[in-house]
Enzyme design. Sequence first.
Site, mmCIF file in Angstrom:
data_model
loop_
_atom_site.group_PDB
_atom_site.id
_atom_site.type_symbol
_atom_site.label_atom_id
_atom_site.label_comp_id
_atom_site.label_asym_id
_atom_site.label_seq_id
_atom_site.Cartn_x
_atom_site.Cartn_y
_atom_site.Cartn_z
ATOM 1 N N LYS A 119 48.758 146.672 70.840
ATOM 2 C CA LYS A 119 49.726 145.653 71.250
ATOM 3 C C LYS A 119 49.569 145.334 72.735
ATOM 4 O O LYS A 119 49.625 144.168 73.145
ATOM 5 C CB LYS A 119 51.143 146.128 70.955
ATOM 6 C CG LYS A 119 52.215 145.070 71.203
ATOM 7 C CD LYS A 119 53.626 145.624 71.062
ATOM 8 C CE LYS A 119 53.930 146.040 69.640
ATOM 9 N NZ LYS A 119 55.351 146.484 69.517
ATOM 10 N N THR B 255 66.271 150.097 67.859
ATOM 11 C CA THR B 255 67.262 151.065 67.364
ATOM 12 C C THR B 255 67.492 150.793 65.883
ATOM 13 O O THR B 255 68.538 150.274 65.493
ATOM 14 C CB THR B 255 68.584 150.962 68.150
ATOM 15 O OG1 THR B 255 69.048 149.592 68.103
ATOM 16 C CG2 THR B 255 68.396 151.371 69.594
ATOM 17 N N LEU C 282 69.650 137.463 71.963
ATOM 18 C CA LEU C 282 68.564 136.568 71.559
ATOM 19 C C LEU C 282 68.636 136.230 70.078
ATOM 20 O O LEU C 282 68.961 137.075 69.246
ATOM 21 C CB LEU C 282 67.204 137.212 71.849
ATOM 22 C CG LEU C 282 66.927 137.680 73.276
ATOM 23 C CD1 LEU C 282 65.472 138.097 73.408
ATOM 24 C CD2 LEU C 282 67.272 136.598 74.284
ATOM 25 N N ARG C 283 68.284 134.987 69.773
ATOM 26 C CA ARG C 283 68.119 134.545 68.391
ATOM 27 C C ARG C 283 66.632 134.387 68.151
ATOM 28 O O ARG C 283 65.964 133.641 68.880
ATOM 29 C CB ARG C 283 68.825 133.206 68.160
ATOM 30 C CG ARG C 283 70.326 133.211 68.427
ATOM 31 C CD ARG C 283 70.838 131.773 68.529
ATOM 32 N NE ARG C 283 70.238 131.079 69.669
ATOM 33 C CZ ARG C 283 70.237 129.761 69.826
ATOM 34 N NH1 ARG C 283 70.790 128.985 68.903
ATOM 35 N NH2 ARG C 283 69.679 129.209 70.886
ATOM 36 N N LYS D 126 77.642 143.330 72.043
ATOM 37 C CA LYS D 126 76.609 142.864 71.106
ATOM 38 C C LYS D 126 76.981 143.182 69.657
ATOM 39 O O LYS D 126 76.866 142.333 68.770
ATOM 40 C CB LYS D 126 75.256 143.494 71.452
ATOM 41 C CG LYS D 126 74.122 143.128 70.484
ATOM 42 C CD LYS D 126 73.872 141.625 70.447
ATOM 43 C CE LYS D 126 72.814 141.235 69.409
ATOM 44 N NZ LYS D 126 71.478 141.712 69.748
ATOM 45 N N ASN E 250 77.726 140.468 66.672
ATOM 46 C CA ASN E 250 76.988 140.457 65.407
ATOM 47 C C ASN E 250 77.914 140.692 64.217
ATOM 48 O O ASN E 250 77.723 140.110 63.143
ATOM 49 C CB ASN E 250 75.882 141.510 65.430
ATOM 50 C CG ASN E 250 74.634 141.014 66.142
ATOM 51 O OD1 ASN E 250 74.555 139.861 66.542
ATOM 52 N ND2 ASN E 250 73.654 141.876 66.293
ATOM 53 N N ALA F 161 76.965 128.529 53.060
ATOM 54 C CA ALA F 161 76.718 129.529 52.029
ATOM 55 C C ALA F 161 75.254 129.506 51.621
ATOM 56 O O ALA F 161 74.586 128.488 51.685
ATOM 57 C CB ALA F 161 77.603 129.253 50.816
ATOM 58 N N GLY F 162 74.766 130.660 51.182
ATOM 59 C CA GLY F 162 73.376 130.735 50.752
ATOM 60 C C GLY F 162 72.989 132.144 50.385
ATOM 61 O O GLY F 162 73.788 132.916 49.831
ATOM 62 N N CYS G 15 68.635 142.834 62.963
ATOM 63 C CA CYS G 15 69.842 143.016 63.778
ATOM 64 C C CYS G 15 71.120 143.127 62.952
ATOM 65 O O CYS G 15 71.707 144.206 62.866
ATOM 66 C CB CYS G 15 69.960 141.886 64.789
ATOM 67 S SG CYS G 15 68.685 141.898 66.066
#
Length: 482
Positions: A37, A88, A156-157, A210, A214, A258-259, A266
């Site tokens: 990486k 995490t 972040l998204r 955070k 979420n 909805a879905g 996350c």
Amino acid sequence: MALRITVIGTGYLGAVHAAGMAELGHDVIGVDVDERKVDTLNAGRAPFFEPGLEPLLAKHVGSGRLRFTTSFAEAGEFGDVHFLCVGTPQQPGSRGADLRYVDAAIDALAPHLQRPALIAGKSTVPVGTAERLAARLAAKAPAMEEVHLAWNPEFLREGFAVEDTLRPDRLVLGVTSRTDAAVLERVYAKVLQAGTPLVVTDMPTAELVKVAANSFLATKISFINAMAEVCEAAGADVVELSQALSYDERIGGKFLRAGLGFGGGCLPKDIRAFTTRAAELGAHEALNFLREVDEVNMRRRSRVVDLVRELLGGSVLGAKVAVLGAAFKPSTDDVRDSPALNVAATLHLAGSQVVVHDPEANANAAAKFPTLSYAATAAEAVAGADVVVLATEWEQFTSMDPVELGQQVEYRRIVDARNALDPQRWADAGWAYRGMGRPAPTATIPASVERLIAATPSGAVPQLPAVTATAYDRVAPAPTLA
């Protein structure tokens, strides 16, 4: 004034943060234990798909402002501020957070901190982790009390991570002194000058921000998916229900579609870790509702499989099912806890011939589920399909032409697991359509075709115009597999 910054961990969060810090004018070293990486990043290439990241990496690696290493000694000697960006994940066999990578990063960096420095945690951790890590640092860092810890949670998204790093909607700094806050304000000086709201608070509050955010988003998503279950039972339309709710400014329309539900690295693991930590603190009753949030979300995956089974007349055995999407959301190649892949794997285990296509995530999906078949294009995936499942709402899927697609499949049956298509348009093109919490539409027959049918003698087959024939050759129930 530029600072010397290190970023420990170069996954989705760390690689973007390192590139973002360089873009803000700092000299940056990214640190990772994965040599491959590191080599990829030092070549200016992103090891994963994230819009806008690779040009930013190439720009700053090329300028010399950004580099990557496996050496914690180099990082400790170089950095004024060290951002902790390791993962995490959920603990194996538990709902709690696995903090081994956080602990390992602190243990690897601390012995090389021989001068004043600030460690700023960005990883999402259970509340109380920062206090424990501060004690760990004090015991292991040669500079001892000159090494401070702060917490600076990320928001972040995936798919918008570069934008969210350079133009965040808020900054939260959890600190124990005004001096530490001032250092981080220097780091983010350009962001703050652009008017980004700043919250300076204590470390436990910063740790909670955070996971609380979420948890709220997950609750909102699961709420509308629970309403979808009620709509299915009542014959109502959850899309129209959501639209009506969205006009209430106290509710709003974001995250109210909805879905198939949420996935990724996350939301699922964060709400589980939050409930676990609350129980450890003696506040388990406060977050009991998050368990139901999790359960509602997981039921959506089963519901998609049920809809496929319904369209096939009760059994998926032997059916060819095209699953469009493998990433947990569009604009990423992340397949962690992906609802799309979960549905594909469940159908495969039930005996279907599943073919998956995703514009970016095929390789990651194949590494996780090598027994599934993968197609290089959507056309290849749907060729001869008995059912199509729209599982990730990539733009190239939501803009598909139902008439053109209908010429490639065996039977025109589609499960819109993201409620991203126009049901009437697909029904009018001859498709048996099923959405999430929506009534099944029926094809609209134009007046000209109705007149042709009315003028046809009893027992004869009406000669429909060729231009409209594709829209009505599934007016009768589609045949089911034997």
